[in-house]
Design an enzyme around this catalytic site. Sequence first.
Site, PDB file in Angstrom:
ATOM      1  N   GLY A   1       0.811  -1.213   0.000  1.00 29.48           N
ATOM      2  CA  GLY A   1       0.000   0.000   0.000  1.00 29.48           C
ATOM      3  C   GLY A   1       0.842   1.260   0.000  1.00 29.48           C
ATOM      4  O   GLY A   1       0.536   2.224   0.691  1.00 29.48           O
TER       5      GLY A   1
ATOM      6  N   ASN B   1       1.609   3.340  -2.564  1.00 33.68           N
ATOM      7  CA  ASN B   1       1.436   4.203  -3.727  1.00 33.68           C
ATOM      8  C   ASN B   1       1.082   5.645  -3.357  1.00 33.68           C
ATOM      9  O   ASN B   1       1.143   6.536  -4.191  1.00 33.68           O
ATOM     10  CB  ASN B   1       0.357   3.615  -4.643  1.00 33.68           C
TER      11      ASN B   1
ATOM     12  N   ILE C   1       1.095   7.809   3.687  1.00 26.76           N
ATOM     13  CA  ILE C   1       2.156   7.424   4.604  1.00 26.76           C
ATOM     14  C   ILE C   1       3.075   6.370   3.991  1.00 26.76           C
ATOM     15  O   ILE C   1       4.300   6.429   4.156  1.00 26.76           O
ATOM     16  CB  ILE C   1       1.562   6.914   5.933  1.00 26.76           C
ATOM     17  N   GLY C   2       2.507   5.416   3.272  1.00 31.04           N
ATOM     18  CA  GLY C   2       3.321   4.385   2.644  1.00 31.04           C
ATOM     19  C   GLY C   2       4.307   4.972   1.654  1.00 31.04           C
ATOM     20  O   GLY C   2       5.483   4.572   1.602  1.00 31.04           O
TER      21      GLY C   2
ATOM     22  N   SER D   1      -3.074   1.119  14.473  1.00 27.44           N
ATOM     23  CA  SER D   1      -3.723   2.376  14.831  1.00 27.44           C
ATOM     24  C   SER D   1      -3.951   2.415  16.332  1.00 27.44           C
ATOM     25  O   SER D   1      -4.139   1.365  16.975  1.00 27.44           O
ATOM     26  CB  SER D   1      -5.068   2.500  14.106  1.00 27.44           C
TER      27      SER D   1
ATOM     28  N   TYR E   1     -12.990  -1.283  11.582  1.00 28.75           N
ATOM     29  CA  TYR E   1     -11.593  -0.852  11.484  1.00 28.75           C
ATOM     30  C   TYR E   1     -10.837  -1.065  12.797  1.00 28.75           C
ATOM     31  O   TYR E   1      -9.768  -1.699  12.819  1.00 28.75           O
ATOM     32  CB  TYR E   1     -11.530   0.623  11.082  1.00 28.75           C
TER      33      TYR E   1
END
Length: 245
Positions: free
Chosen positions: A8, A10, A13-14, A140, A163
């Site tokens: 992830g 793209n 944060i990644g 998280s 989540y």
Amino acid sequence: MKSVLITGANRSIGLETAKQLSEKGFFVYLGSRDLEKGKATVKELTEKGFQNIKAIAIDVTDSASIYAARKIVDQEQGKLDILINNAGVLGVNPQTAAEVSIEDIQTVFDTNFFGVISVTQAFLDLLKKSDSPRISNITSGLGSLTLHSDPTWKYYHVKTAAYGTSKSALNAYTIVLAYELRDLPFKVNAIDPGYTATDFNAHSGPGSVESAASFIVKHTATDDNAPTGQFFSNDIEDETGISPW
């Protein structure tokens, strides 16, 4: 040159984590579900002077995609030094425990929990070939059961039945994985980059992607004396950054 795979990666944060690790001399596999988008991102980074970044297609919910990515890393590197399980989804809102559908919960868990397990298990043998393997599971603060039980916590009223619970499950998996790998040179940790302004939350967070990525890098590119089996959070205001589970 040490290698790192970030799922992830793209955007947000990644992507910033990929940039910072590139600057530190790592060869970075920038994981993206859409390879063309990943390549376009790498092209932009290269034009800005970043080096040793390569786009790689990986959908953490698709085993064929995962093993195709593993084959590329194996053929090109023969090992993997760092795995950053960053890919994640928020899911639909609202996410009340009484009304969120099983299907919506499963969709979130498929990426945030089962996807992490699938990628980790697929790359574990390549990580074992590294002298200093690292696995960072991006979590998280909403996954902390202790904080969610504390009415004085500033995010106490932010409850997400899909989540948050997926991140709690991820934290539990991190503890078990770190324990199983404790006799090897692995460092396996859960890392919360903090409430960050990204597309993920309509830029509502107070933190910057630069700070978030720097925190991930700090607790990932570590030496042999670093801890393992910990939960670090960029929202914890003390020098250790250690969050309660």
